[in-house]
Design an enzyme around this catalytic site. Sequence first.
Site, PDB file in Angstrom:
ATOM      1  N   SER A 106       0.963  -1.206   0.037  1.00  0.00           N
ATOM      2  CA  SER A 106      -0.154   0.023   0.018  1.00  0.00           C
ATOM      3  C   SER A 106       0.836   1.425  -0.143  1.00  0.00           C
ATOM      4  O   SER A 106       0.476   2.306  -0.674  1.00  0.00           O
ATOM      5  CB  SER A 106      -1.074   0.043   1.197  1.00  0.00           C
ATOM      6  OG  SER A 106      -1.683  -1.226   1.284  1.00  0.00           O
TER       7      SER A 106
ATOM      8  N   HIS B 276       1.174   4.643   4.223  1.00  0.00           N
ATOM      9  CA  HIS B 276       0.144   5.105   3.004  1.00  0.00           C
ATOM     10  C   HIS B 276       0.604   6.716   3.019  1.00  0.00           C
ATOM     11  O   HIS B 276       0.993   7.169   1.918  1.00  0.00           O
ATOM     12  CB  HIS B 276      -1.072   5.306   3.455  1.00  0.00           C
ATOM     13  CG  HIS B 276      -1.674   3.629   3.519  1.00  0.00           C
ATOM     14  ND1 HIS B 276      -3.118   3.553   3.764  1.00  0.00           N
ATOM     15  CD2 HIS B 276      -1.057   2.596   3.059  1.00  0.00           C
ATOM     16  CE1 HIS B 276      -2.963   2.109   3.940  1.00  0.00           C
ATOM     17  NE2 HIS B 276      -1.920   1.506   3.605  1.00  0.00           N
TER      18      HIS B 276
END
Length: 295
Positions: free
Chosen positions: A218, A271
């Site tokens: 991610s 992220h």
Amino acid sequence: MAHFTSSSSESLEPLVSVTQHNIALLFSNYLNSQNIESAVQVEDQKFVIFCQHDKYELAREIFDDFINNPQDEKYQQAAWSSGTTTKIVNNGPSFLSTFKQQFLAQAGLVTLSVFVLCWLVYLGSILGWQRNIFNEIHFFTALTYAQFFDNPFRLLGPVFFHFSLLHIAFNTMWWWQLGGSIEQMMGKAELIQLFLLSAILSNVGQFLVSGPNFGGLSGVVYGVVGYVWWAGWLAPEKGLNLSKPIVGFLLFWLLLGFVDVLPVNMANTAHLLGLVSGCFLAWFRFANQAKRSLK
């Protein structure tokens, strides 16, 4: 292109190709109604209309009239009156081969290597080796020189480990799409730099916040998102772009992770740092270019 031989042994040759199946059949039936033997064959995802070799010029004239007004009643009547069905000879690629071509066309060697590694690790996990694999590739338990030199691959290892099918499908889909575009437009070296930068920063940051028990691509995905987003803004001529609704959705998803309303644990720091690293690299590459274009 080779000639096509009909069942009556009369030689047929390609007349014209069209993209619509119904148009090809309609015209082929009309030729047959005019005593000009015809057939349709699929080649390279187009429909090639074949006609009698000795009536090629006549068939060409008829096609020129036909294409200007294919809705003319005489063509429709020929289709209804035809007692035979035009045979489609499918020499075109199968669905599987078409999907394979499109999949490989979007992604280069770097994109595919990361994609495949992620899925190999995931397959190993669901086959019963999840704990063993995680123990081998999870991040360092402490940021020390000794651990780094003993197992340097742990610096990147967590990006290849995923905890669920949805997790890996979401990440690898975005990586294939956006990473593939970067590799095509900017080259392998640029994608490798972006991968390393976003993976290392997101892994280190997530470790400092939550320890070594995390995994997933991610952070890198948000890295390619940031890169494509800012590249589209600073250097649109490069051909990289991401629509505002998609950017908005991904940023909103990032925000939801930080406010802790999602039913799953999110590596929020990874992220965020991945996104920042991608934006930074795009800014570093294209900011001066954007300034020059404004002068």
